[in-house]
Motif scaffolding. Structure first.
Motif, PDB file in Angstrom:
ATOM      1  N   ASN A  48      -7.108  -9.210   4.716  1.00  0.00           N
ATOM      2  CA  ASN A  48      -6.006  -8.258   4.580  1.00  0.00           C
ATOM      3  C   ASN A  48      -6.452  -6.804   4.476  1.00  0.00           C
ATOM      4  N   SER A  49      -7.760  -6.560   4.603  1.00  0.00           N
ATOM      5  CA  SER A  49      -8.249  -5.190   4.436  1.00  0.00           C
ATOM      6  C   SER A  49      -9.554  -4.978   5.188  1.00  0.00           C
TER       7      SER A  49
ATOM      8  N   ILE B 179     -11.928   0.144  -3.143  1.00  0.00           N
ATOM      9  CA  ILE B 179     -10.873  -0.134  -4.125  1.00  0.00           C
ATOM     10  C   ILE B 179     -11.389  -1.059  -5.228  1.00  0.00           C
TER      11      ILE B 179
ATOM     12  N   PRO C 136      -6.214   3.331   5.776  1.00  0.00           N
ATOM     13  CA  PRO C 136      -5.458   2.586   4.751  1.00  0.00           C
ATOM     14  C   PRO C 136      -4.268   1.831   5.328  1.00  0.00           C
TER      15      PRO C 136
ATOM     16  N   ILE D  32      -4.449  -2.006   5.654  1.00  0.00           N
ATOM     17  CA  ILE D  32      -4.392  -2.892   4.493  1.00  0.00           C
ATOM     18  C   ILE D  32      -3.015  -3.542   4.404  1.00  0.00           C
ATOM     19  N   THR D  33      -2.998  -4.836   4.202  1.00  0.00           N
ATOM     20  CA  THR D  33      -1.753  -5.569   3.984  1.00  0.00           C
ATOM     21  C   THR D  33      -1.586  -5.807   2.492  1.00  0.00           C
ATOM     22  N   TRP D  34      -0.642  -5.078   1.883  1.00  0.00           N
ATOM     23  CA  TRP D  34      -0.465  -5.156   0.428  1.00  0.00           C
ATOM     24  C   TRP D  34       0.490  -6.297   0.068  1.00  0.00           C
ATOM     25  N   ASP D  35      -0.038  -7.480  -0.064  1.00  0.00           N
ATOM     26  CA  ASP D  35       0.771  -8.613  -0.510  1.00  0.00           C
ATOM     27  C   ASP D  35      -0.051  -9.435  -1.500  1.00  0.00           C
TER      28      ASP D  35
ATOM     29  N   PHE E 257      -3.600 -10.510  -0.965  1.00  0.00           N
ATOM     30  CA  PHE E 257      -4.629  -9.479  -1.006  1.00  0.00           C
ATOM     31  C   PHE E 257      -4.868  -8.990  -2.434  1.00  0.00           C
ATOM     32  N   LEU E 258      -3.794  -8.917  -3.234  1.00  0.00           N
ATOM     33  CA  LEU E 258      -3.890  -8.322  -4.563  1.00  0.00           C
ATOM     34  C   LEU E 258      -4.746  -9.148  -5.515  1.00  0.00           C
TER      35      LEU E 258
ATOM     36  N   LEU F   2      -8.433  -8.798  -4.755  1.00  0.00           N
ATOM     37  CA  LEU F   2      -8.843  -7.447  -5.125  1.00  0.00           C
ATOM     38  C   LEU F   2      -9.013  -7.324  -6.638  1.00  0.00           C
TER      39      LEU F   2
END
Length: 312
Positions: free
Chosen positions: A41-42, A50, A216, A219-222, A225-226, A229
């Motif tokens: 995802n990134s 990050i 940026p 990046i898939t912010w879901d 991915f979180l 991270l």
């Protein structure tokens, strides 16, 4: 990996030390497949930036809570830059880049060959004795590396495979250069108080490169991915660093060598569990040889520490 300091071996807190060692071994081992999931995802450099930022924030908070947060002594800044750029930014970035092209389990094996490279580097640049047990350890490690990377088990004609392996191996050499500088340095401040600043330096140096080469918007912010991270940043890049520093103070060198040999084992098992990877016979045989080499070096370090202690 945090800097290695010279620590007294007069008494050890075995129970606390092994609990901390188990935490770091499990977390860093599981971190390899977790990184692989995060990279779905990134882009790699932004992901690394990050996660290092999260690790930096974690360590500043922890150091403040323990009353260890203070500005570094002027004499420590050169090695802080070295550790921040070489052992943190460069090593972690290169391993993460290489992880894009290799199975997570194999990447873990290659990344944790660093104790093998330290032995000849210490003999060459620090004047440490290249004793027979250390030579045996290095030979075992190199044999294991040759088994893992042999052309019969890996198709080196694929550019991605060659690139991934080369990036990780270059990362281990860069880490070793940083360690030589660490061993030459006479620390002015407490190791724990310096870790947040090392991590901050790595973020400050890496961020411009990440933004220059990656966007940026990629990046898939879901949730998928979180959580990788958060795990890689808060735990692997933050809490584990503090835990290993405490473990170094609590256990002898051979136990720390056991940890270095155990992380790839956890990485292999975690990769089988989370990513359904199946390690090859060459991966398993190579891991056994490399682990044997690391443990042989650790036993040699313990004998040397005992001899020095008796001479004093």
């Amino acid at each position: 990996m945090p800097p290695v300091a010279s620590l007294s071996a007069h008494s050890y807190a075995w129970r606390t030390g092994y609990l901390l060692l188990a935490f770091t071994t499990l977390t860093w081992g599981f971190n390899f497949p977790v990184l692989k999931l995060g990279l779905e995802n990134s882009p790699p450099l932004l992901f690394t930036t990050i996660r290092m930022l999260l690790g930096t924030l974690t360590m500043f908070i922890l150091a403040a809570a323990l009353g260890q947060l203070r500005l570094p002594h002027r004499g420590d800044w050169p090695v802080l830059l070295s550790v921040g750029v070489l052992q943190n930014m460069a090593f972690i970035s290169l391993v993460t880049l290489g992880l894009q092209y290799l199975p997570a389990g194999r990447a873990a094996i290659l990344a944790y060959t660093t104790p093998i490279w330290v032995v000849p580097a210490a003999a060459l640049f620090l004047g440490e004795r290249f004793t027979l047990p250390r030579r045996v350890g290095v030979v075992l490690g190199l044999a294991g590396l040759a088994v893992v990377l042999n052309p019969l088990s890996i198709d080196w004609s694929k550019p991605d495979t060659l690139l991934g392996g080369s990036l990780i191996m270059f990362g281990t050499l860069v880490w070793t250069v940083g360690l030589v500088h660490v061993r030459l340095h006479h620390w002015q401040g407490d190791v724990l108080s310096l870790i947040p600043w090392q991590l901050l330096i790595s973020v400050v140096v890496l961020a411009p490169f990440a933004l220059l080469f990656e966007s940026p918007a990629e990046i898939t912010w879901d949730p998928s991915f979180l959580w990788p991270l958060l795990f890689s940043g808060t735990f692997a890049s933050g809490l584990c660093v503090a835990a290993q520093v405490a473990a170094i103070r609590s256990l002898p060198a051979v136990s720390m060598s056991l940890s270095s040999a155990s992380v790839p084992a956890v990485g292999l098992l975690a990769s089988m569990l989370f990513l359904k990877e199946t390690p090859s016979t060459a991966d398993l045989a190579g891991f056994v040889l490399i682990a044997a080499g690391i443990l042989t070096v650790g036993l040699a370090d313990r004998r040397q520490a005992r001899r020095i202690s008796m001479e004093r």
